[in-house]
Design a protein around this motif. Structure first.
Motif, PDB file in Angstrom:
ATOM      1  N   THR A 120       0.852  -1.180   0.000  1.00 13.58           N
ATOM      2  CA  THR A 120       0.000   0.000   0.000  1.00 13.58           C
ATOM      3  C   THR A 120       0.889   1.231   0.000  1.00 13.58           C
ATOM      4  O   THR A 120       2.011   1.210   0.509  1.00 13.58           O
ATOM      5  CB  THR A 120      -0.953   0.007   1.213  1.00 13.58           C
ATOM      6  OG1 THR A 120      -1.830   1.143   1.118  1.00 13.58           O
ATOM      7  CG2 THR A 120      -0.197   0.045   2.534  1.00 13.58           C
ATOM      8  N   ASP A 165      -3.410   5.364  -1.800  1.00 15.43           N
ATOM      9  CA  ASP A 165      -4.490   4.418  -1.523  1.00 15.43           C
ATOM     10  C   ASP A 165      -5.461   5.002  -0.491  1.00 15.43           C
ATOM     11  O   ASP A 165      -5.044   5.495   0.555  1.00 15.43           O
ATOM     12  CB  ASP A 165      -3.933   3.099  -0.982  1.00 15.43           C
ATOM     13  CG  ASP A 165      -3.205   2.298  -2.041  1.00 15.43           C
ATOM     14  OD1 ASP A 165      -3.613   2.380  -3.217  1.00 15.43           O
ATOM     15  OD2 ASP A 165      -2.243   1.588  -1.691  1.00 15.43           O
ATOM     16  N   VAL A 219      -8.257   0.283   1.659  1.00 13.69           N
ATOM     17  CA  VAL A 219      -7.246  -0.575   2.283  1.00 13.69           C
ATOM     18  C   VAL A 219      -7.885  -1.396   3.399  1.00 13.69           C
ATOM     19  O   VAL A 219      -7.629  -2.601   3.543  1.00 13.69           O
ATOM     20  CB  VAL A 219      -6.072   0.262   2.823  1.00 13.69           C
ATOM     21  CG1 VAL A 219      -5.049  -0.642   3.513  1.00 13.69           C
ATOM     22  CG2 VAL A 219      -5.397   1.052   1.699  1.00 13.69           C
ATOM     23  N   ALA A 254      -4.216  -3.142  -2.846  1.00 17.73           N
ATOM     24  CA  ALA A 254      -4.783  -2.552  -1.635  1.00 17.73           C
ATOM     25  C   ALA A 254      -6.131  -1.888  -1.858  1.00 17.73           C
ATOM     26  O   ALA A 254      -6.760  -1.441  -0.889  1.00 17.73           O
ATOM     27  CB  ALA A 254      -3.802  -1.528  -1.050  1.00 17.73           C
TER      28      ALA A 254
END
Length: 274
Positions: A3, A7, A12, A91
Motif C-alpha cells: 500500500t 491508496d 485498504v 490494496a
C-alpha cells in the motif's frame, strides 16, 4: 499486498478485512507500506496487526514501487518454512471469502500447475459491479494468447513457491506491466498456468482507469508482446498486427479506449474458447 500514499484508507481497510475473513485461515498476510502513508492508514494497519497475529506490517523507508516491494515479500517468503503458495492482491481490491480456499484446493490437487489466476468482478469507486474479466482457463490457450494479451489477472494470482526458489522475480526496473514480463519468462521456461473461471476478487476500477495507462505503460505492453513472440516462438501476422493496433488504440481518446475495453471483455467472456 503493498500500500502507498495514494491508496484510500477505507479501501485498504476493506482489502485487509476481506483477507482476514477468508474461509481458509492458515496463512500469513504480509502488508508492505511502500513509503509514507497517511497517519490514519498507519494506525489502521497497526490495529489490524494487533488484533490478528497472521498480519505482518513492513515499512519501506521510501517508495520503491510494486515490483520491488513484491520482490522484498518474495525474499522474505523463501526463507520461511511451510509457505507453499504466494498470493497477490492490491490494496484497493477485495477477495471473496472463498478465494484462498478454492485456489489452495486446486493447487493441492494439481501439482503440475505453477501459476493460478481467477476471474474477477470490476467495481467502481462506490463498490458497484461495472464489469468482469475472465481469462482463458487452459495452459495451452493462456500461453498461445500471451503475445496478444496478459492472460492472467495479476491481483488474483497464486504462485507456487517453487517458482521463486528457482530464482524468478519481478523486474524491479519496470514501473508497470511487471507481471506481463514475468508470465512471459515463466511460460518460456515451461512453467504451467491455469485460470479458474470463478470471479474470486473484486477489482477496483476508478474513474481515471481509461486515462491512466499512459504512453510508458502502452510502450511497455507493446515491447512485451514482441518479447513474447520471440521467446514463445509465436511470430505471426496476426500477433504483429494486434500489437500495432493496440498501441494505436491506447493513444486514442479515453472514450474510444473505454468502448474497446468493454468489447474486449465480451470477447473474453463469450467468444474466446477456454
Amino acid at each position: 499486498m503493498s500500500t502507498y500514499e495514494a491508496d484510500k484508507p477505507e479501501w485498504v481497510h476493506d482489502a485487509i478485512k476481506s483477507v482476514c475473513e477468508q474461509s481458509y485461515a492458515d496463512f500469513t498476510f504480509l502488508i508492505i507500506v511502500d513509503g509514507s502513508v497517511p497517519a490514519a492508514t498507519t494506525a489502521m494497519l497497526l490495529a489490524f496487526a494487533q488484533r490478528d497475529s497472521r498480519i505482518i506490517v513492513a515499512q519501506n523507508s521510501h517508495n520503491i514501487g510494486l515490483a520491488a516491494s513484491m520482490n522484498l515479500a518474495i525474499e522474505w517468503a523463501v526463507t520461511q518454512l511451510g509457505i507453499d503458495y504466494f498470493f497477490r492482491m492490491d490494496a484497493d481490491d477485495a477477495c471473496l471469502p472463498e478465494r484462498l480456499e478454492k485456489q489452495v484446493a486446486f493447487l493441492d490437487g494439481h501439482s503440475e500447475v505453477d501459476i493460478l489466476g481467477t476471474g474477477l468482478t470490476e467495481v467502481n469507486e462506490s463498490g458497484d459491479p461495472v464489469g468482469a474479466r475472465v481469462m482463458p482457463a487452459s495452459h495451452h490457450i493462456i500461453v498461445r494468447m500471451l503475445p496478444r494479451r496478459c492472460t492472467v489477472n495479476h491481483p488474483t494470482v497464486a504462485i507456487r513457491m517453487k517458482v521463486f526458489h528457482d530464482g524468478f522475480r519481478y523486474d524491479a526496473k519496470r514501473l508497470n506491466t511487471q507481471d506481463y514480463f514475468l508470465w512471459i519468462d515463466l511460460a518460456a521456461q515451461g512453467y504451467q498456468f491455469r485460470n479458474l473461471r470463478e470471479k474470486l476478487l473484486r477489482f477496483r476500477r476508478v474513474n481515471d482507469f481509461y486515462k491512466r495507462r499512459g504512453l510508458t505503460k502502452s510502450l511497455n505492453e507493446f515491447k512485451a508482446r514482441f518479447i513474447a513472440m520471440r521467446k514463445l516462438h509465436r511470430y505471426s501476422v496476426l500477433n504483429t498486427f494486434y500489437a500495432l493496433a493496440v498501441l494505436g488504440l491506447r493513444l486514442m481518446p479515453a472514450r474510444v479506449v473505454k468502448w474497446a475495453y468493454k468489447f474486449d471483455r465480451i470477447l473474453l467472456e463469450k467468444i474466446v474458447k477456454h
